[in-house]
Structure formats: C-alpha cells, structure tokens
Motif scaffolding. Sequence first.
Motif, PDB file in Angstrom:
ATOM      1  N   LYS A  83       0.833  -1.213   0.000  1.00 44.69           N
ATOM      2  CA  LYS A  83       0.000   0.000   0.000  1.00 44.69           C
ATOM      3  C   LYS A  83       0.862   1.254   0.000  1.00 44.69           C
ATOM      4  N   SER A  84       1.880   1.253   0.880  1.00 45.23           N
ATOM      5  CA  SER A  84       2.733   2.444   0.966  1.00 45.23           C
ATOM      6  C   SER A  84       3.473   2.641  -0.348  1.00 45.23           C
ATOM      7  N   THR A  85       3.897   1.542  -0.952  1.00 44.90           N
ATOM      8  CA  THR A  85       4.603   1.619  -2.224  1.00 44.90           C
ATOM      9  C   THR A  85       3.699   2.234  -3.290  1.00 44.90           C
TER      10      THR A  85
ATOM     11  N   ILE B 225      -2.481   9.691   3.873  1.00 40.82           N
ATOM     12  CA  ILE B 225      -2.329   9.391   5.297  1.00 40.82           C
ATOM     13  C   ILE B 225      -2.090   7.894   5.470  1.00 40.82           C
ATOM     14  N   ASP B 226      -0.905   7.573   5.978  1.00 42.13           N
ATOM     15  CA  ASP B 226      -0.453   6.173   6.067  1.00 42.13           C
ATOM     16  C   ASP B 226      -0.135   5.861   7.521  1.00 42.13           C
ATOM     17  N   SER B 227      -0.932   5.209   8.257  1.00 37.34           N
ATOM     18  CA  SER B 227      -2.249   4.697   7.967  1.00 37.34           C
ATOM     19  C   SER B 227      -3.262   5.260   8.948  1.00 37.34           C
TER      20      SER B 227
ATOM     21  N   GLY C 291       2.442   7.724   9.814  1.00 35.03           N
ATOM     22  CA  GLY C 291       2.440   7.521  11.254  1.00 35.03           C
ATOM     23  C   GLY C 291       3.125   6.223  11.590  1.00 35.03           C
ATOM     24  N   GLU C 292       3.667   5.544  10.575  1.00 32.56           N
ATOM     25  CA  GLU C 292       4.234   4.216  10.792  1.00 32.56           C
ATOM     26  C   GLU C 292       5.734   4.187  10.630  1.00 32.56           C
ATOM     27  N   GLU C 293       6.232   4.979   9.666  1.00 31.40           N
ATOM     28  CA  GLU C 293       7.642   4.860   9.328  1.00 31.40           C
ATOM     29  C   GLU C 293       8.350   6.192   9.511  1.00 31.40           C
ATOM     30  N   SER C 294       9.661   6.104   9.678  1.00 31.57           N
ATOM     31  CA  SER C 294      10.442   7.329   9.792  1.00 31.57           C
ATOM     32  C   SER C 294      10.685   7.880   8.391  1.00 31.57           C
TER      33      SER C 294
HETATM   34 MG    MG Z   1       2.938   0.654   4.787  1.00 30.53          MG
END
Ligand code: MG
Length: 451
Positions: free
Chosen positions: A96-98, A165-167, A119-122
């Motif tokens: 999804k992020s990709t 917005i993830d996620s 909100g998940e990854e740096s």
């Molecule tokens: Mg992701």
Amino acid sequence: MKKGTVFVCQNCGFRSPKWLGRCTMCGEYNTMVEELEEEVSVALSETGGEPVLYSEIKETAGQRIPVGIEPVNNVLGGGLVLGSVVLIGGEPGIGKSTLLLQVSKDLAGREQPVLYVSGEESLEQIKLRGDRLGLTGEKVYLLAETALERIVSVADRMNPRALVIDSVQTIFSSKLTSSPGTISQVREVTNQVFRLAKNKQIPVFLIGHITKDGTLAGPKSLEHMVDVVLLFEGERDHNHRVLRVLKNRFGPVSELAIFEMSQSGLKPIDNPSAFFLRERPKNEPGSVVVSTIKGTRPLLVEIQALVSSTLFSGNPRRMSIGLDHYRVSMLLALVEKKIGYSFAGEDIYLNVAGGLTVDEPAADLGVVLAVISSVKNIPLPREMAVFGEVGLSGEVRSVSQPVARVKEARSLGFELVLMPEGNLSQLTGENITGIKCLGVNSVKKALTQIF
Ligand code: MG
Ligand code: TYD
C-alpha cells in the motif's frame, strides 16, 4: 456529565455498557474493547445549510485530476475527484505504501506539492522506499506525524495537490483519549479528514490495514463515511497485486487493476491473461484454462485438479484454493451422481494457479473438466479454453459476456472454446472468426466432445 466507560465492538462499532464475548450486532467474537465514553462536539460547517432550489443547482462534473498510473486512473473511474476521500485497504506488507508513494510521485510532478503523512515509518525509511521508486526532484513532502490536528493544520497551510495518510490506524485525535486504532479514533480521524477534503477540495488517500479474513478491521465501519473504497490484494509469495473497487461515489465498481511488484515498485501488467498462463504445464492431466470475467475485463486463468487415492482410511480430503468451497462440493457431487464417477476413497485438490480467486459460476465447467481429466489421467486439449455454469442436473447454462470471453481466448492464441450452447447465438452478430466455438448443453455432451 459524568463520564464512564463503554465497550465498543472494533468490528462494527456497536456499543454496550457490559463486556460481551460476542458482539450482538455483528456476531464477531472477542471484538469488544473498553473505551472511555466520550462525546465529540460536532462543529457546525461554516457554509450555512440553506436550502437551494433544484433547478438552481449548478452541475459541476466533479473535477478530476489524472493520476499518473493509468490503471489507477481507471479504477478511480477516470481520475481523482477533487475533494474526494479514498480509503485503500490491504494486508500489511502487500504494498500500500509503495503504491501511494508512486501515486504521490506522479501527482506531484515538479510543481504542485503532495503531502505524504506517515504515522508508521520514519522519514529515512520512506526515503529508502522512494529511492527504489526513482523519486528525485518531485515535490513530495513527507511528514512523520501521528497527531491528527497537527496534520490537518499542516495540510491546511500547505494546500497540497493531494494528501496521503499512512495509515488511518496510527493517527489519533487529541479530542479523544482512546488509543489510536480504536474504532472511535479511526472514525474521528476520518471525520476530520473528510471535512478538510471537502472544505479545501483536497483529494485524500487514507491507508487502512485489514485483517486476514479480508475485512477492513475498524475501517469496515468507515466504508460509508468515505467516497471511494479500494482493496489492494495479492498473495505475499506471488508478485502480482490486484487493486479492486468496493465502492465509488464517482464511478463504476467493477474496474480492477493488476500489478506486478518488482524491484523498483509496482508495474502495471498490460496483458494479465498471458501473465497468469505463462507457467502453464504442457499436456498435464487436470489442468484447464477458464475464460472468466474479473471486474469488467476478461481474464484467462488456469484451474488445476488433482485426484488421488486416500492413503489412510477415513475421510477423504476435499481442498480447494481460490474457488468457492461449497460450489466445488456441489460440482463434485454432481459428477458422481450424473456422470457416474465415485470419489469415495479419493482425495481431491483444486487450485487456481497464480494465487488468484475465481468466484463466478462460469468457472463450473472448467472445474468439472479439470477433475475428470485428472481422474482419467488424460490431458485436455492444450489449445482449448472453457466457460459455462453447470446446473444440478448436469446441464451447462449460459453466462454473461460470452463475446469478451471468446475474444480474450482468441487473442491469446487459443484455437477452441468449449462453451454453453445457449451463448452461441450471441456470438454470430459479433463476427467471431479465427477461433472454433463448440457449444454444449450438458456436461455429458462436453465429455463426449473432448474425450
Ligand atoms: Mg505501509
Ligand atoms: P509496503 O508498501 O511497505 O507494504 P504495506 O504498506 O502494504 O505494508 O511494501 C511491502 C513489500 O514490498 C516489502 O516486502 C518490500 C516490497 N517491495 C518491493 O518488492 N519492491 C519495491 O520497489 C518496494 C518499494 C517494496
């Protein structure tokens, strides 16, 4: 007012003053979570709600902006509608992020910014992904933030071309005390984002994680709040990914896009049928090619059957992957009763190659032929594709879109299509040449024609 706690079903949002093992509303087990009873003040919209005379309403044909990736455009119904909220659900790790970073890259170009909030990854993690996707000078702004009010104020100031917005499960509103990911939070986040999208006409993509059984956990209750719901699916051990529409206020829900996950992101697959048939074995009993309809487009898939004697006494196994289990059981019973095979003492395995799922009755005839081919240990003609629904008396019934199915088989070089007799009349006007269409009205007829 004194505030207490309330138990909220995380699946459907049902509220109960007592804990329940099973939600009385949706019937799910272990979904009740204790949350603080909170009241969210509903802000009145600034633009007053004055009634407008029907004839005075101006038609604005929902202004759309093109998303660079063509199949995504199609899935959205011809572009991204300004001010729309698109929810994309999928299992963790599916891509999804990709996908959305690729979409951001194409939307941003070198002029208008796109705001990607994670909100998940740096930021460094996202940059690593961006490097693989070839992101360089595009105006993609990244924001690592989980506080909703901060995100909204940044977006408000920046006025980006689109917001990602993830996620949705990692973002929280300070209006509520319950933790991120709970149903109250997820709803509040969606609510505020929706208002932002409509007020500023910013299209927003919300990413939502879903659970194994395919329901948008928590996000399920968001489906009615957003404009578009997309589902991103695939098997993690296979490279293909399918983007489907579950709901679209601005377009059809039958579109679907197929991608391949490569070393440098998702690549659209132009010829899905060829892709899914590329490893088809030669002259193997139990293998059949079915012409099925996925969304609006025809797709050729391989169904494989393996019938082998049960080694240990006891219940023989019936397994099917990618097909409806109940429908398969029904078809097996039919083959026993009407065609006269006995499957007592036989294990039967069915599989749709490539990790696809086929859920239309038009695959029935294919399933039956695959099983019989495996029992007889005789391969089916290699250049043959089949489709047709099978009824309980062993009759082969006509299905929708026969022309598209036949044309797809022809374009992949198949020489013969075995199909319902009832569909033949629909082919003539369309001038289908260069492929032989064999119509049958029963499974028995089909068997005498090919074996
Ligand atoms: Mg992701
Ligand atoms: P990701 O987008 O992080 O999934 P999600 O956001 O749905 O959790 O992608 C996860 C997988 O994709 C990961 O296993 C790595 C793989 N991947 C590729 O194969 N090629 C690529 O170019 C990228 C960016 C990721």
